[in-house]
Design an enzyme around this catalytic site. Structure first.
Site, PDB file in Angstrom:
ATOM      1  N   LYS A   1      -0.420   4.981   4.478  1.00  0.00           N
ATOM      2  CA  LYS A   1      -1.263   3.781   5.436  1.00  0.00           C
ATOM      3  C   LYS A   1      -0.768   3.518   6.585  1.00  0.00           C
ATOM      4  O   LYS A   1       0.583   3.243   6.783  1.00  0.00           O
ATOM      5  CB  LYS A   1      -1.260   2.765   4.739  1.00  0.00           C
TER       6      LYS A   1
ATOM      7  N   HIS B   1       0.902  -1.198   0.076  1.00  0.00           N
ATOM      8  CA  HIS B   1      -0.170   0.124  -0.072  1.00  0.00           C
ATOM      9  C   HIS B   1       0.953   1.042  -0.036  1.00  0.00           C
ATOM     10  O   HIS B   1       2.207   1.283   0.098  1.00  0.00           O
ATOM     11  CB  HIS B   1      -0.983   0.015   1.157  1.00  0.00           C
TER      12      HIS B   1
END
Length: 267
Positions: free
Chosen positions: A160, A156
């Site tokens: 995040k 990600h």
């Protein structure tokens, strides 16, 4: 009649995307939107925040009022808000689509209590592709899992804050359930140093955080002389927002209960 959707966490990336998707999709409209008290988005027009022009919907910080003004609620905020959102939905009798990950025990209990009164959709990922991936991973685990070393790799963007992702954990639960294992006992999160040989009963998790990666998930089944990799790659957050909006239209037609995306798409 247009379905009025309340968006909790409107100031975040997903919140803004939800405003855009709801605004563009026929049959639904933004009824209310909130952000955290003191947040930069509070007081701004929801449409202008999402680059859609004025919608006449100011972003507030009063969750119960926003819930009461909506036909269905979508929450992609933070775990700290979950109990407040659940209580407001219970009081107003509004169904909830919950995309918040990283919930603690008391927050999960609040969600389960709410599901006794209204329909609640709780999913770590609202992509139909990831939902299908989960079903395929279960099938693969039942077929070859006992003979395989199983690893889950997720990637990600740099912003995040939780790891592994909620989706990766859900995939791990799907594998563990199919094999009759307890994920809390067999999960291994990263490896370093002299680890010794791999325990064949474990399910490994590897996390990547880099750049602007929207979300990649791979479940690897490694056997002798071959391996199977099942992968989903998201190229835009639109897929998550669109899935959540479809879920909101679905939950308003359902009786009280706790649902996930597999219930909606039938896999």
């Amino acid at each position: 009649m247009s379905l009025g959707i309340g968006i909790i966490g409107a100031g975040g990336r997903m919140g803004r995307m939800l405003i855009e998707v709801v605004h563009r999709q026929p049959g639904v409209h933004v009824a209310a939107a909130t952000d955290r008290t003191g947040g930069e988005a509070v007081g701004r027009d929801a449409g202008e925040l999402a680059g859609q022009g004025s919608l006449g919907v100011p972003i507030g910080d009063d969750i119960p009022a926003a819930v009461a003004a909506s036909d269905a609620v979508i929450d992609f905020s933070l775990p700290e808000a979950t109990e407040t959102v659940a209580a407001a939905c219970a009081e107003a009798g509004r169904p909830l689509v919950l995309g918040t990950t990283g919930l603690g025990e008391t927050q999960r209990e609040a969600v389960h209590r709410l599901a006794e009164q209204v329909a609640v959709m709780h999913a770590a990922n609202y992509s139909t592709g990831v939902t299908l991936l989960t079903a395929l991973v279960e099938q693969a685990a039942r077929a070859i899992g006992v003979y395989s070393d199983i690893e889950i790799i997720e990637a990600h963007h740099r912003h995040k804050v939780d790891a592994p992702s909620g989706t990766a954990l859900r995939l791990g639960e799907a594998v563990a359930d199919a094999l009759g294992r307890d994920l809390s006992q067999c999960a291994v999160y990263g490896r370093e140093g002299h680890t010794g040989e791999r325990d064949p009963q474990t399910i490994g998790f590897e996390t990547i955080r880099a750049g602007d990666i929207v979300g990649d998930h791979t479940v690897l089944f490694g056997g002798d002389g071959e391996r199977v990799e099942l992968t989903h790659k998201a190229s835009s957050r639109t897929t998550f927002a669109s899935g959540a909006v479809r879920a909101a239209a679905w939950v308003v037609e359902q009786p009280p209960g706790l649902y996930d995306m597999r219930d909606m798409i039938g896999v």
